[in-house]
Every structure is written in C-alpha cells, then in structure tokens.
Motif scaffolding. Sequence first.
Motif, PDB file in Angstrom:
ATOM      1  N   PRO A  82       0.861  -1.184   0.000  1.00 21.84           N
ATOM      2  CA  PRO A  82       0.000   0.000   0.000  1.00 21.84           C
ATOM      3  C   PRO A  82       0.899   1.236   0.000  1.00 21.84           C
ATOM      4  O   PRO A  82       1.786   1.374   0.846  1.00 21.84           O
ATOM      5  N   LEU A  83       0.720   2.119  -0.944  1.00 24.99           N
ATOM      6  CA  LEU A  83       1.632   3.244  -1.135  1.00 24.99           C
ATOM      7  C   LEU A  83       1.404   4.311  -0.073  1.00 24.99           C
ATOM      8  O   LEU A  83       0.276   4.734   0.175  1.00 24.99           O
ATOM      9  N   THR A  84       2.497   4.753   0.552  1.00 22.94           N
ATOM     10  CA  THR A  84       2.449   5.823   1.556  1.00 22.94           C
ATOM     11  C   THR A  84       3.650   6.739   1.353  1.00 22.94           C
ATOM     12  O   THR A  84       4.654   6.355   0.741  1.00 22.94           O
ATOM     13  N   ALA A  85       3.541   7.951   1.913  1.00 23.20           N
ATOM     14  CA  ALA A  85       4.664   8.898   1.831  1.00 23.20           C
ATOM     15  C   ALA A  85       5.889   8.349   2.542  1.00 23.20           C
ATOM     16  O   ALA A  85       7.026   8.536   2.089  1.00 23.20           O
ATOM     17  N   LYS A  86       5.694   7.676   3.671  1.00 28.51           N
ATOM     18  CA  LYS A  86       6.824   7.099   4.410  1.00 28.51           C
ATOM     19  C   LYS A  86       7.519   6.016   3.599  1.00 28.51           C
ATOM     20  O   LYS A  86       8.736   5.857   3.656  1.00 28.51           O
ATOM     21  N   LEU A  87       6.747   5.262   2.849  1.00 26.96           N
ATOM     22  CA  LEU A  87       7.330   4.210   2.020  1.00 26.96           C
ATOM     23  C   LEU A  87       8.186   4.817   0.908  1.00 26.96           C
ATOM     24  O   LEU A  87       9.277   4.318   0.611  1.00 26.96           O
ATOM     25  N   VAL A  88       7.719   5.907   0.309  1.00 28.18           N
ATOM     26  CA  VAL A  88       8.504   6.578  -0.725  1.00 28.18           C
ATOM     27  C   VAL A  88       9.780   7.151  -0.121  1.00 28.18           C
ATOM     28  O   VAL A  88      10.869   7.042  -0.703  1.00 28.18           O
ATOM     29  N   ARG A  90      11.335   5.992   2.450  1.00 29.04           N
ATOM     30  CA  ARG A  90      12.200   4.838   2.692  1.00 29.04           C
ATOM     31  C   ARG A  90      12.999   4.481   1.444  1.00 29.04           C
ATOM     32  O   ARG A  90      14.212   4.268   1.501  1.00 29.04           O
ATOM     33  N   GLU A  91      12.305   4.416   0.295  1.00 26.28           N
ATOM     34  CA  GLU A  91      12.992   4.079  -0.949  1.00 26.28           C
ATOM     35  C   GLU A  91      14.033   5.129  -1.310  1.00 26.28           C
ATOM     36  O   GLU A  91      15.117   4.797  -1.808  1.00 26.28           O
ATOM     37  N   MET A  92      13.734   6.390  -1.075  1.00 32.31           N
ATOM     38  CA  MET A  92      14.680   7.458  -1.394  1.00 32.31           C
ATOM     39  C   MET A  92      15.930   7.364  -0.525  1.00 32.31           C
ATOM     40  O   MET A  92      17.048   7.620  -0.986  1.00 32.31           O
ATOM     41  N   ARG A  93      15.758   6.984   0.727  1.00 30.77           N
ATOM     42  CA  ARG A  93      16.917   6.809   1.616  1.00 30.77           C
ATOM     43  C   ARG A  93      17.736   5.583   1.214  1.00 30.77           C
ATOM     44  O   ARG A  93      18.967   5.589   1.296  1.00 30.77           O
ATOM     45  N   ILE A  94      17.056   4.526   0.801  1.00 28.72           N
ATOM     46  CA  ILE A  94      17.777   3.339   0.349  1.00 28.72           C
ATOM     47  C   ILE A  94      18.638   3.682  -0.866  1.00 28.72           C
ATOM     48  O   ILE A  94      19.810   3.289  -0.952  1.00 28.72           O
ATOM     49  N   VAL A  95      18.072   4.413  -1.815  1.00 29.50           N
ATOM     50  CA  VAL A  95      18.828   4.789  -3.012  1.00 29.50           C
ATOM     51  C   VAL A  95      20.044   5.632  -2.648  1.00 29.50           C
ATOM     52  O   VAL A  95      21.158   5.392  -3.139  1.00 29.50           O
TER      53      VAL A  95
END
Length: 300
Positions: A82-88, A90-95
């Motif tokens: 389920p898409l959330t701002a926190k999930l996005v 998270r992905e940006m920090r992983i990158v």
Amino acid sequence: MLKIAFDTIYAHPLPEGHRFPMLKYELIPEQLLHEGTISKDNLFSPQAVDEKYILLTHDKDYWERLKTLHLSAKEERRTGFPLTAKLVEREMRIVQGTIDTCHFAFDNGIAFNVAGGTHHAGTNWGEGFCLLNDQAVAATYLLENSLAKSILIIDLDVHQGNGTAQIFQNEPRVFTFSMHAEKNFPFRKEKSDLDLGLKNGMMDEEYLNILAETLPGLFEKTKPDFVFFLSGVDVLATDRFGHLGLTRQGCKERDRLVLKRCKSEKIPVQVSMGGGYSQRISDIVEAHCNTFRLAVEMYF
C-alpha cells in the motif's frame, strides 16, 4: 573501515503484513554489533536522494505519480505495498545509501547497504516490493559523474533482476548478470546481458560450480572498474519462495567467490542485500550477516 548504510526507517513504515521479513533490516546490524563484527562507527544513516538522480534512471511521469501517491490501483498492486509517503521516503533513503556506499567502496574496496537490491523496479514501474531501483540509480550516477566507465552488476538474488535488465538494455557501459531460479517470479523475464536460469532444487555444489566457472570469463569480458553485488539470501533451501536448495554455508561460499574475485582484481564493490523469506528470521539474518563477516575477514 567498512561503512554500512542503515536507517531504522528501512523497516518501520511498512504495513503490518510485510514486517516479518523486513525485521532483518534492524536485526542484521544488531547482531553484527552484538558479536563485535562491527561497531557503531561502521554505521551511517543516509539522507533522502535528490530527485535529479532518480530522474537519470526512472521516467519523470512515473516518479511524479509515485512521489505524489498517484499510482493507479493496478500499479500499486504490482508493487506489493500500500503506497504511503513514508514508504517513498524509505525508498529514497535506500537509493541514497547505495550511492553513498559507492563512494565508500572507492575508498575501502567494499561497502554495504543493509537494505537495497530493489531490482524489480524498471524505468516506469515498481514491482515485487521495489519502487526505485537503488543499484541502477547508483550505477547511472557513477557514469554521469565519470566515476566509472564499465560497470558489472552481479545479481544473485533467487529472482531475476528484470528491472535492472530493462533499465540498462541499451547501455553498453553496464553489464547485467542475473543467476536465478528460472521457474520463479518474475514470470515475464527481461533480457539481461547474461541470464543463467537455474532448475528448481539446485543445491550447493552444482550452484557453486556454475558460478565459479562463470565469474572469470565475466570479469575478463567486461573489464569492470566498479561492481554492484546483489546478495539475496532467498537462494536458501529454507526460503518460502525461492525454489533453490542452498545451505547457509553454500550461500556464504557464493559470496566468497564474488568478493574474492573483486578483491583480487582490485575492483570496488557495493553490496545491497536483496531478498530473503525463510520461515525463521534467524536463517535470514545469519545468512546476510555472513556476507558482512566475510567482508571484514577479507578486506579489513
């Protein structure tokens, strides 16, 4: 010093049903700290990546809809989350963690992102718990900044790196190698520069022989000046979704083959951890920790 990208946000913003396999992102550094393999000085927390680097790899339209939480219902289902701002975030920090660890790999020979390996994300799609492709973005970053001229991506997750293959299908400076269970997700495969699709149930000896026979020619052909290694532990026999039959020791020897080749040829390597879905969290954590232990043993 071995540098490791780690942030508690890697695990926390995930929906309840996805938290069990994601606990590894907290437990891996905890275990390594507890046993003394690393200290807190080895760990750093990445920031969110600047979107200009995302746009070197991912289509603008996809990124705009992802960051504003406007993926279609079908696209969202394809990601598995389920898409959330926190999930996005998270992905940006992983990158960014993967970009940062590239720089540390230049300095120290090797560096790790506790998360990452989001190899199912393509230029304009997310899939299989992957929204942004961390190693693809980092590889493009290295090329754009003239930090590397020839990049080899070694993807040994049990699932084909379909997003990575699609992203670099027309980029001769990046060679994509995926060794995976052939009859497994994704069922529609993309074409890597080299795909080795393995039969179900393959065990240590056969797997390691194939890899050992492949790596020398791969390095000779590509002559990389940087390597990305995706070291998923879903190759374990205990994995719920993997369909291969490796033991923990076999998985460790797999990693040793890759790291030994990189070290002997003095090629910096960035490692992202990829998948792992064994029933027991200890199987996942121990297999991943073995990769870090090997790095400390071989490089420091």
